[in-house]
Motif scaffolding. Structure first.
Motif, PDB file in Angstrom:
ATOM      1  N   THR A 100      32.221  71.014  41.844  1.00  0.00           N
ATOM      2  CA  THR A 100      31.534  71.017  43.134  1.00  0.00           C
ATOM      3  C   THR A 100      30.033  71.220  42.958  1.00  0.00           C
ATOM      4  OG1 THR A 100      33.483  71.859  44.276  1.00  0.00           O
ATOM      5  CG2 THR A 100      31.362  72.153  45.377  1.00  0.00           C
ATOM      6  N   GLY A 101      29.248  70.297  43.509  1.00  0.00           N
ATOM      7  CA  GLY A 101      27.800  70.392  43.440  1.00  0.00           C
ATOM      8  C   GLY A 101      27.180  69.904  42.149  1.00  0.00           C
TER       9      GLY A 101
ATOM     10  N   ARG B 119      26.297  67.079  39.181  1.00  0.00           N
ATOM     11  CA  ARG B 119      26.097  65.657  38.902  1.00  0.00           C
ATOM     12  C   ARG B 119      25.769  65.520  37.420  1.00  0.00           C
ATOM     13  NH1 ARG B 119      22.879  66.870  43.043  1.00  0.00           N
ATOM     14  NH2 ARG B 119      20.991  66.495  41.820  1.00  0.00           N
TER      15      ARG B 119
ATOM     16  N   ASN C  14      29.038  61.788  40.507  1.00  0.00           N
ATOM     17  CA  ASN C  14      28.623  62.651  41.599  1.00  0.00           C
ATOM     18  C   ASN C  14      29.537  63.875  41.653  1.00  0.00           C
ATOM     19  OD1 ASN C  14      27.154  63.528  43.780  1.00  0.00           O
ATOM     20  ND2 ASN C  14      27.737  61.866  45.147  1.00  0.00           N
ATOM     21  N   THR C  15      29.299  64.745  42.627  1.00  0.00           N
ATOM     22  CA  THR C  15      30.083  65.960  42.798  1.00  0.00           C
ATOM     23  C   THR C  15      31.577  65.676  42.908  1.00  0.00           C
ATOM     24  OG1 THR C  15      30.409  67.871  44.265  1.00  0.00           O
ATOM     25  CG2 THR C  15      29.725  65.830  45.298  1.00  0.00           C
TER      26      THR C  15
ATOM     27  N   TRP D 281      22.107  59.839  45.883  1.00  0.00           N
ATOM     28  CA  TRP D 281      22.593  61.061  45.236  1.00  0.00           C
ATOM     29  C   TRP D 281      22.209  61.119  43.755  1.00  0.00           C
ATOM     30  CZ3 TRP D 281      25.878  60.370  41.141  1.00  0.00           C
ATOM     31  CH2 TRP D 281      26.590  59.161  41.072  1.00  0.00           C
TER      32      TRP D 281
ATOM     33  N   ARG E 193      30.786  67.957  50.516  1.00  0.00           N
ATOM     34  CA  ARG E 193      31.192  67.582  49.166  1.00  0.00           C
ATOM     35  C   ARG E 193      30.453  68.375  48.093  1.00  0.00           C
ATOM     36  NH1 ARG E 193      29.728  61.629  48.760  1.00  0.00           N
ATOM     37  NH2 ARG E 193      30.896  61.718  46.797  1.00  0.00           N
ATOM     38  N   TYR E 194      29.313  68.956  48.469  1.00  0.00           N
ATOM     39  CA  TYR E 194      28.462  69.632  47.487  1.00  0.00           C
ATOM     40  C   TYR E 194      28.534  71.162  47.582  1.00  0.00           C
ATOM     41  CZ  TYR E 194      26.558  64.953  47.073  1.00  0.00           C
ATOM     42  OH  TYR E 194      26.421  63.597  46.885  1.00  0.00           O
ATOM     43  N   ARG E 195      29.439  71.686  48.376  1.00  0.00           N
ATOM     44  CA  ARG E 195      29.544  73.135  48.541  1.00  0.00           C
ATOM     45  C   ARG E 195      31.004  73.526  48.700  1.00  0.00           C
ATOM     46  NH1 ARG E 195      30.314  75.078  53.691  1.00  0.00           N
ATOM     47  NH2 ARG E 195      29.070  76.938  53.321  1.00  0.00           N
TER      48      ARG E 195
ATOM     49  N   LEU F  71      19.698  67.775  47.835  1.00  0.00           N
ATOM     50  CA  LEU F  71      21.032  68.309  47.596  1.00  0.00           C
ATOM     51  C   LEU F  71      21.046  69.571  46.733  1.00  0.00           C
ATOM     52  CD1 LEU F  71      22.918  64.974  46.894  1.00  0.00           C
ATOM     53  CD2 LEU F  71      23.256  66.489  48.844  1.00  0.00           C
TER      54      LEU F  71
END
Length: 330
Positions: free
Chosen positions: A132-133, A135, A149-150, A254, A275-277, A298
């Motif tokens: 998560t978070g 990249r 990506n995440t 992203w 999606r990032y947290r 982000l």
């Protein structure tokens, strides 16, 4: 062909097998029943019998008890659906020792939050993956560049006959080098590129394909081929392949650590930020259609969320550190 790294250790480590998802589900069911029954003696005895019937039952019970020290399981309004979700969480149970990762995070709102969290990638069973978070950028054996990506994971199959990337979950950007074709397989389609940049995102109900540069071949089925050029974005689902006329987000932003929106619905924007947290992020129905256009970094999703009331007529309702709901200021 799987790319793995092996490590050795001179000291012996005690390895404890994690309980199965089904055993954990049953343990949570018992916990919920006991909490609702007011410690009914008969139910307590039945639970004790279940625990003693199998060592795995007792292990699952201890894991759930440890979880319950941080969470109040009564706070799950959709408990039944949440328990069903646990049946598909074997990868997460193996990687993070059952549900311990959830300690300190309130299970609130509905089973949707739990389902989202249970979809986290098992890095031990994927060739390349992100959490998560996170990249990451990888150089592939043929010189192509792969960015994940995440919450993404891929398996690689590079042989003399083929160069294949299987996108198991999440999103990737592939920068192809000229030469032999390289393919990306998702649940819904096969994408083949020779030279250029393509972004592929696998969602719950479809695959999105965006060509940032160059040309690719898209195979939504075995007997159909579509040639896609630069700046086109397509959606592939069980109804077929469809070109998207209106695109409300830059598909490749992203890779630069950004979300770039163009007249995007607030509800859809929050889905992307989620999606990032970790945790649960949503908004009330009356503000879901508010629109955003802008560039958002982000690197700090929490700060990004804090900025929203400065540009929109919304307020943040924090139930816990992890559970945030946006509501109208009216």
């Amino acid at each position: 062909m799987r790319f793995t790294t092996a490590t050795c250790c001179a000291t012996k480590t005690r390895i404890e097998v994690a309980p199965s998802p089904n055993a954990v589900k049953q343990a949570i069911q018992w916990m919920l029943k006991l909490r609702e029954s007011g410690n009914n003696i008969t139910l307590l005895q039945q639970c004790e019998h279940w625990r003693k019937a199998d060592r795995e039952h007792e292990l699952a019970w201890q894991r759930v008890v440890a979880l319950h020290q941080d969470l109040d399981l009564r706070a799950i309004p959709g408990a039944g659906l949440a328990l069903q979700t646990l049946e598909t969480s074997q990868q997460r149970l193996r990687r993070r020792q059952a549900l311990k990762l959830l300690g300190g995070v309130a299970l609130v709102g509905s089973a949707a939050w739990l389902a989202k969290d249970m979809d986290s990638i098992n890095t031990w069973t994927s060739d390349l993956a992100t959490t998560t978070g996170e990249r990451r950028t990888f150089s592939l054996p043929d010189g192509s560049i792969l960015q994940l990506n995440t919450r993404s994971a891929v398996d690689l199959a590079f042989t003399d006959q083929q160069r294949l990337i299987y996108l198991k979950q999440g999103e990737l950007m592939l920068s192809c080098k000229s030469g032999h074709p390289i393919r990306v397989r998702t649940r819904d389609a096969l994408i083949e590129g020779v030279e250029g940049n393509v972004v592929v995102r696998q969602e719950a109900d479809c695959t999105r394909v965006s060509v940032a540069q160059g040309n690719i071949a898209l195979y939504p089925s075995a007997d159909r081929q579509l040639l896609i050029g630069s700046y086109q974005e397509w959606r592939v689902d069980n109804m077929g392949a469809h070109r998207l006329d209106h695109v409300d987000m830059d598909a490749s932003a992203w890779t630069e650590g950004l979300i770039v929106t163009r007249d995007m619905r607030l509800a859809d924007f929050l889905v992307q930020v989620s999606r990032y947290r970790h945790g649960y992020l949503s908004c009330s129905d009356d503000i879901a259609n508010l629109r955003l256009s802008g560039v958002y970094r982000l690197e700090d999703p929490e700060h990004l969320i804090q900025l929203l009331p400065q540009t929109l007529p919304v307020r943040l309702n924090r139930h816990t550190r992890w559970w945030i709901r946006l509501e109208s200021v009216a």
